[in-house]
Design a protein around this motif. Structure first.
Motif, PDB file in Angstrom:
ATOM      1  N   TRP A  26       1.012  -1.182   0.136  1.00  0.00           N
ATOM      2  CA  TRP A  26      -0.053   0.068   0.009  1.00  0.00           C
ATOM      3  C   TRP A  26       0.940   1.424  -0.024  1.00  0.00           C
ATOM      4  CZ3 TRP A  26      -5.010  -1.185  -0.822  1.00  0.00           C
ATOM      5  CH2 TRP A  26      -5.490  -2.250  -0.288  1.00  0.00           C
ATOM      6  N   VAL A  36      -0.538  -3.359  10.591  1.00  0.00           N
ATOM      7  CA  VAL A  36      -1.715  -4.406  10.202  1.00  0.00           C
ATOM      8  C   VAL A  36      -1.130  -5.618   9.671  1.00  0.00           C
ATOM      9  CG1 VAL A  36      -3.538  -2.739   9.776  1.00  0.00           C
ATOM     10  CG2 VAL A  36      -2.246  -3.662   7.780  1.00  0.00           C
ATOM     11  N   GLU A  37      -1.997  -6.668   9.550  1.00  0.00           N
ATOM     12  CA  GLU A  37      -1.792  -7.949   9.083  1.00  0.00           C
ATOM     13  C   GLU A  37      -2.437  -8.351   8.002  1.00  0.00           C
ATOM     14  OE1 GLU A  37       0.844  -9.716  10.378  1.00  0.00           O
ATOM     15  OE2 GLU A  37       1.301  -8.666  11.728  1.00  0.00           O
ATOM     16  N   GLY A  38      -2.013  -9.244   7.143  1.00  0.00           N
ATOM     17  CA  GLY A  38      -2.648  -9.554   5.796  1.00  0.00           C
ATOM     18  C   GLY A  38      -2.684  -8.592   4.624  1.00  0.00           C
ATOM     19  N   ILE A  39      -3.851  -8.674   4.238  1.00  0.00           N
ATOM     20  CA  ILE A  39      -4.163  -7.808   2.987  1.00  0.00           C
ATOM     21  C   ILE A  39      -4.917  -6.506   3.463  1.00  0.00           C
ATOM     22  CG2 ILE A  39      -3.785  -9.322   1.277  1.00  0.00           C
ATOM     23  CD1 ILE A  39      -7.098  -9.705   1.090  1.00  0.00           C
ATOM     24  N   VAL A  40      -5.265  -6.323   4.506  1.00  0.00           N
ATOM     25  CA  VAL A  40      -6.235  -5.288   5.062  1.00  0.00           C
ATOM     26  C   VAL A  40      -5.418  -3.890   5.021  1.00  0.00           C
ATOM     27  CG1 VAL A  40      -7.569  -4.116   6.979  1.00  0.00           C
ATOM     28  CG2 VAL A  40      -7.455  -6.753   6.633  1.00  0.00           C
ATOM     29  N   PRO A  41      -5.770  -2.849   4.289  1.00  0.00           N
ATOM     30  CA  PRO A  41      -5.007  -1.490   4.344  1.00  0.00           C
ATOM     31  C   PRO A  41      -5.004  -0.985   5.706  1.00  0.00           C
ATOM     32  CG  PRO A  41      -7.218  -1.298   3.342  1.00  0.00           C
ATOM     33  CD  PRO A  41      -7.030  -2.624   3.672  1.00  0.00           C
ATOM     34  N   GLU A  95      -5.155   2.392   8.474  1.00  0.00           N
ATOM     35  CA  GLU A  95      -5.918   3.746   8.045  1.00  0.00           C
ATOM     36  C   GLU A  95      -4.978   4.491   8.838  1.00  0.00           C
ATOM     37  OE1 GLU A  95      -9.613   2.855   9.624  1.00  0.00           O
ATOM     38  OE2 GLU A  95     -10.128   1.507   8.168  1.00  0.00           O
ATOM     39  N   GLU A 147      -6.353   7.960   1.902  1.00  0.00           N
ATOM     40  CA  GLU A 147      -6.555   6.443   1.936  1.00  0.00           C
ATOM     41  C   GLU A 147      -5.452   5.526   1.316  1.00  0.00           C
ATOM     42  OE1 GLU A 147     -10.455   5.912   0.530  1.00  0.00           O
ATOM     43  OE2 GLU A 147     -11.452   7.071   1.858  1.00  0.00           O
TER      44      GLU A 147
END
Length: 415
Positions: free
Chosen positions: A199, A244-249, A251, A277
């Motif tokens: 991201w 964060v972990e994984g594919i979560v963006p 914030e 964002e």
């Protein structure tokens, strides 16, 4: 910080030494911090930089290789030969606490090489810059030459405005811009230091990818995000986030807001209400750093000043004669038969001394401007630049002071 005066214009030899030291430190810092570089390639670059630095320091100024490597992360001014003053940048570092090459180091290198190139072209200095060090200048000259190629003022304005408004974004969107192919090629993958788990975030001021780092605070890891351009950070382009972990963006949460600007300066200050964002790295590109820094960043100030004047009924033409200078402002009251035309060049330099040297090297403004305007955040540079500019009939002021002066002479309110 170096105490510079209007007479503080350095001879070519001193400029060459400072530029060579800055270039050596910047290349070494990049080699030490860039990911994916093999140890042998990293060492080879560091040895080349060490050799160039020794050449700049001259005989009798020894510097062991190990000391050079340590000092790359310190103050580059300490690597200058005795008798050569440091740069007029507070707390200058080539590498920051997060292991990133700093904007200040990038700027002092680029700005000094620009001065040397002007001297080279005027034959006041020769052999000052090696070809392999010209990547950023080549990119900027490519953009300028290709936009000018058609010889059409409207085409130039449209192309340059698109560069300023879209320094990064989705490839599908960038491909729709009306840019020559060689200019479109100046968009590259999102810089690695501006990515986190696939991201990236666009600066709310300039829209270029912001820098991202992870730090530990009170025993917890937090993410920090800020524009690479310090003045944009100071306007509010600075945030934090929870990893964060994984594919979560992730914030973003805004850092505490900066102090409000003065009423006069607020006219040109962008409002940063929306929090950026996360955008996916895949399918997105950004302009190379040199074009962003020396076309897009000052371009924002040029467009903002033009727009605010036009909103107040004052005619202001952008980049006349294919960018001979930045603005032609028509000053005078509404019913005046003839209005005075002010030719304006906008400069956003980190080093006021380098800009003063450029004015001296060009004997004023190369495009014939009679006003040099700096963004409000460079107000501290005005006394030095005014002293040098006075020799060549070049008046110097800040953007908001210029806008206020033009409005007053035209019988309208600035703020």
């Amino acid at each position: 910080m170096e105490n510079a005066t209007s007479d503080d214009v350095r001879p070519v030899d001193e400029l060459w030494v400072k530029s060579l030291v800055a270039r050596s430190v910047l290349r070494a810092a990049d080699a030490m911090t860039a990911p994916g570089v093999t140890p042998s390639a990293r060492l080879r670059t560091l040895m080349e930089c060490h050799g160039a630095l020794l050449a700049a320091r001259g005989p009798g100024s020894a510097l062991p290789f190990a000391d050079f490597r340590r000092q790359v992360r310190g103050d580059p001014s300490q690597l200058l030969p005795e008798g050569i003053p440091g740069w007029d940048v507070d707390e200058l570092r080539a590498v920051d606490a997060d292991g990133h090459v700093t904007e200040d180091a990038f700027d002092i290198d680029a700005e000094q090489r620009l001065v040397l190139r002007v001297l080279q072209k005027s034959r006041r200095g020769t052999g000052l810059i090696s070809a392999r060090d010209l990547d950023d200048e080549v990119a900027q000259e490519t953009a300028f030459a290709q936009l000018c190629k058609a010889g059409n003022q409207k085409v130039y304005e449209t192309g340059r405005t698109d560069l300023i408004h879209y320094p990064a974004g989705p490839v599908s969107e960038l491909s729709e811009l009306r840019l020559p192919p060689l200019v479109a090629d100046l968009y590259e993958d999102i810089p690695y230091a501006s990515t986190y788990r696939g991201w990236w975030f666009a600066c709310p001021v300039c829209r270029w990818p912001m820098r991202i780092a992870l730090r530990r605070k009170a025993g917890r890891e937090i993410g920090v995000v800020a524009c690479w351009h310090k003045p944009h950070q100071e306007m509010g382009a600075a945030y934090c986030f929870r990893p964060v972990e994984g594919i979560v963006p992730p914030e973003l949460l805004p850092e505490p807001p900066p102090p409000p600007p003065s009423v006069r300066e607020a006219v040109l200050r962008p409002e940063l209400e929306d929090v950026p964002e996360a955008k996916p790295v895949e399918g997105h590109k950004a302009l190379v750093r040199g074009v962003w820094r020396y076309t897009c960043v000052p371009g924002l100030a040029e467009l903002a000043l033009r727009d605010r004047l036009v909103e107040r009924g004052i005619k202001a033409d952008l980049w006349p004669a294919l960018d001979a200078y930045d603005l032609c402002v028509h000053v005078g009251r509404k019913r005046a038969r003839k209005k005075e035309q002010l030719r304006v060049d906008v400069k956003d330099y980190t080093s006021g001394t380098a800009l003063a040297q450029l004015i001296h090297a060009q004997e004023g403004d190369s495009g014939g401007a009679d006003w040099l305007v700096v963004p409000d955040h460079r107000a501290i540079q005005v006394p030095l630049l005014s002293g040098v500019g006075e020799r060549y009939g070049l008046k110097v002021t800040t953007a908001s002071e210029f806008g206020e002066m033009v409005c007053e002479r035209s019988g309208v309110a600035w703020a």
